[in-house]
Design an enzyme around this catalytic site. Structure first.
Site, PDB file in Angstrom:
ATOM      1  N   LYS A 259       0.836  -1.199   0.000  1.00  0.00           N
ATOM      2  CA  LYS A 259       0.000   0.000   0.000  1.00  0.00           C
ATOM      3  C   LYS A 259       0.872   1.252   0.000  1.00  0.00           C
ATOM      4  CE  LYS A 259      -3.865  -1.862   2.749  1.00  0.00           C
ATOM      5  NZ  LYS A 259      -4.947  -1.654   1.787  1.00  0.00           N
ATOM      6  N   ARG A 333     -10.286 -11.610   2.188  1.00  0.00           N
ATOM      7  CA  ARG A 333     -11.151 -12.680   1.666  1.00  0.00           C
ATOM      8  C   ARG A 333     -10.436 -14.029   1.726  1.00  0.00           C
ATOM      9  NH1 ARG A 333     -11.627  -9.394  -3.849  1.00  0.00           N
ATOM     10  NH2 ARG A 333     -11.227  -7.761  -2.310  1.00  0.00           N
TER      11      ARG A 333
HETATM   12  N1  BES Z   1      -8.068  -3.786   4.580  1.00  0.00           N
HETATM   13  C1  BES Z   1      -8.296  -3.362   3.257  1.00  0.00           C
HETATM   14  C2  BES Z   1      -9.610  -2.613   3.079  1.00  0.00           C
HETATM   15  C3  BES Z   1      -9.733  -1.309   3.811  1.00  0.00           C
HETATM   16  C4  BES Z   1      -9.450  -0.118   3.172  1.00  0.00           C
HETATM   17  C5  BES Z   1     -10.173  -1.271   5.108  1.00  0.00           C
HETATM   18  C6  BES Z   1      -9.574   1.086   3.844  1.00  0.00           C
HETATM   19  C7  BES Z   1     -10.307  -0.063   5.784  1.00  0.00           C
HETATM   20  C8  BES Z   1     -10.017   1.112   5.148  1.00  0.00           C
HETATM   21  C9  BES Z   1      -8.313  -4.566   2.333  1.00  0.00           C
HETATM   22  O1  BES Z   1      -7.499  -5.630   2.712  1.00  0.00           O
HETATM   23  C10 BES Z   1      -7.807  -4.113   1.006  1.00  0.00           C
HETATM   24  O2  BES Z   1      -6.666  -3.754   0.918  1.00  0.00           O
HETATM   25  N2  BES Z   1      -8.676  -4.138   0.003  1.00  0.00           N
HETATM   26  C11 BES Z   1      -8.324  -3.711  -1.295  1.00  0.00           C
HETATM   27  C12 BES Z   1      -8.846  -4.745  -2.272  1.00  0.00           C
HETATM   28  C13 BES Z   1      -8.296  -4.596  -3.647  1.00  0.00           C
HETATM   29  C14 BES Z   1      -6.814  -4.885  -3.682  1.00  0.00           C
HETATM   30  C15 BES Z   1      -9.034  -5.542  -4.564  1.00  0.00           C
HETATM   31  C16 BES Z   1      -8.965  -2.357  -1.521  1.00  0.00           C
HETATM   32  O3  BES Z   1     -10.056  -2.102  -0.991  1.00  0.00           O
HETATM   33  O4  BES Z   1      -8.359  -1.538  -2.201  1.00  0.00           O
HETATM   34 MN    MN Z   2      -5.523  -5.442   2.025  1.00  0.00          MN
END
Ligand code: BES
Ligand code: MN
Ligand code: ZN
Length: 482
Positions: A259, A333
């Site tokens: 990230k 997931r």
């Molecule tokens: N933990 C994150 C989602 C999240 C984002 C929670 C902001 C709280 C605040 C999750 O694991 C994630 O990174 N999701 C990605 C999925 C994508 C890579 C398909 C996302 O939401 O960008």
């Molecule tokens: Mn994630």
């Protein structure tokens, strides 16, 4: 903060603050009428009028708290009004707050709940906070015509407040402190409440074939855990349980699909789903709920490392289904896939509800006042929405269109772990649906609600909200007990 119920005419301590809940259209006499006339206070919901050294009153400071129309005043109104009164005087330097509530025991008990929730604070890591910045109220009294009945009604609500505080503590903890084994240890300590807790480590999960969950934790030096929390409160201990499953990513760097740096610290609360399930189980045990309930937490840390899982890897989940990893940041997931499968396989529950801070897309779709509800079962979904409405936790049903499944088709495996940006929360939910084996199931994407933003209620201090505990406790209480 110590909370007591006292009779309406009980003597007031010296130097106490009084929060008096009042309504639109109320009339005032003497100096109070003068004070109100000198302000724009109308008694509307959320308004306050702070009067120092009020003439003719025993209080050192009197806060009139508007609760809107007297007709519509209910438990939630009492909670919010008491919380608003507390927030108004918490830094005043006064140590005692009395909240005056007219009405029945239910309203008084909910005023006390409002005080408990508003009084929550996570300050264990502050070592040099100035005294004047610290809340000064150490004792609160709820003054009511029926203190004994209010105290009895408060019993289960106090258990709820304890559960929510437990969730908030877990979610607030920094990731260097709350890693999977530590999370598991804190949950194990709940055995003192009468819960049974089993902790599985990596060798046990390897034996079970949990290749999906284990892959996520593989880049971390902190070992993964699966926590299984059991509450057998029904008269028939062999009655089919209800089950709750939580995403417990103790820190989510994104892994190799790392990230951006900005706001990455937020990912300490990527265990909010597991935190909510823990708080729910705490509550059920605390109020000795007449239900059999299972809580399962998938606890991992998602890190980049020489041993981390990669985009392109193909994982074999406990269900036997294979998953091509496209993005290691779509890890929640993968954790839930094995946790859900294990849950239905071992416990054959009536239904499963999972909670997860699963997608950023749900924040884009719903903003910060609603979580998304995805379900393969209209009755379960309707029950969840009703429970959420009753507890004032925003929840909105989202669709699970069959056709979107093609977004997660893989060229070489049974599915891939991301479906692109369109409908990102939906394809994540469709992925999970493949691991529930046809059981009634609902997925609550709480990425939008687990951490409080400025629009929140007076009962939710900034930070961890404890979202989900109330609505699930209500679901159990209204539909699955007795
Ligand atoms: N933990 C994150 C989602 C999240 C984002 C929670 C902001 C709280 C605040 C999750 O694991 C994630 O990174 N999701 C990605 C999925 C994508 C890579 C398909 C996302 O939401 O960008
Ligand atoms: Mn994630
Ligand atoms: Zn995540």
């Amino acid at each position: 903060m110590d909370i007591q119920f006292v009779a309406s005419d009980a003597a007031l301590a010296a130097n106490a603050a009084v929060a008096r809940i009042v309504f639109e259209g109320d009339t005032y006499a003497g100096p109070l009428a003068q004070a109100v006339a000198a302000s724009r206070f109308t008694g509307a919901k959320g308004q306050t009028l702070d009067i120092l050294a009020p003439q003719g009153e025993a209080a050192a400071r009197l806060v009139l708290v508007g609760a809107g129309k007297r007709d519509g005043f209910n438990a939630l109104g009492a909670e919010h009004a008491a919380a608003t009164g507390y927030n108004q005087v918490k830094l005043s330097g006064l140590t005692v707050l009395r909240v005056e509530v007219s009405g029945d025991a239910e309203l008084a008990a909910h005023a006390a709940l409002g005080l408990r929730l508003a009084g929550y604070r996570f300050d264990k890591y502050r070592t040099k906070e100035k005294a004047e910045k610290k809340p000064s109220i150490v004792k609160a009294e709820v003054a009511t015509g029926t203190p004994d009945a209010a105290l009895a009604t408060f019993g289960p609500l106090s258990a709820l407040a304890d559960g929510i505080s437990f969730t908030r503590d877990l979610v607030s903890e920094p990731p260097n402190v709350l890693f999977p084994a530590e999370f598991a240890a804190r949950v194990k300590a709940l055995e003192s409440l009468g819960l049974e807790v089993e902790i599985l480590g990596e060798p046990e999960m390897t034996k079970l074939g949990m290749g999906s969950l284990l892959a996520v934790g593989q880049g971390s030096i902190r070992e993964s855990r699966l926590a299984i929390i059991k509450w057998y409160g029904a008269d028939d201990k062999s009655a089919q349980p209800v089950a709750f499953v939580g995403k417990g990513v103790c820190f989510d760097t994104g892994g190799i699909s790392i990230k951006p740096a900005e706001n990455m610290e937020d990912m300490k609360w990527d265990m909010g789903g597991a935190g909510a399930v823990s708080g729910l189980m705490h509550t059920l045990a605390g109020r000795k709920a007449k239900v059999n309930a299972i809580g399962i937490l998938g606890l991992v840390e998602n890190m980049p490392d020489g041993n981390a899982y990669r985009p392109g890897d193909v994982l074999t989940s406990m269900s036997g289904q294979t998953i091509e990893v496209i993005n290691t940041d779509a890890e929640g997931r993968l954790v839930l896939a094995d946790a859900l499968w294990y849950c239905q396989d071992r416990f054959k529950p009536k239904f499963m509800v999972d909670l997860a801070t699963l997608t950023g897309a749900i924040i884009i779709a719903l903003g910060n006042d609603y979580a998304g509800c995805f379900s393969n079962n209209d009755e379960l979904s309707a029950n969840l929405l009703a429970a959420a409405a009753a507890e004032n936790e925003g929840l909105w049903r989202m669709p699970l269109p069959e056709a979107y499944n093609k977004q997660i088709d893989s060229m070489i495996a049974d599915m891939k772990n991301t479906g692109g940006r369109p409908g990102g929360s939906i394809t994540a939910a469709l992925f999970l649906q493949r691991y529930v084996n046809g059981l009634p199931w609902a997925h609550l994407d709480i990425a939008s609600t687990a951490w409080s933003k400025p629009s929140s209620a007076p009962t939710s201090p900034d930070g961890a909200t404890g979202y989900g505990v109330r609505l699930l406790n209500r679901l159990v209480q209204d539909r699955y007990e007795g």
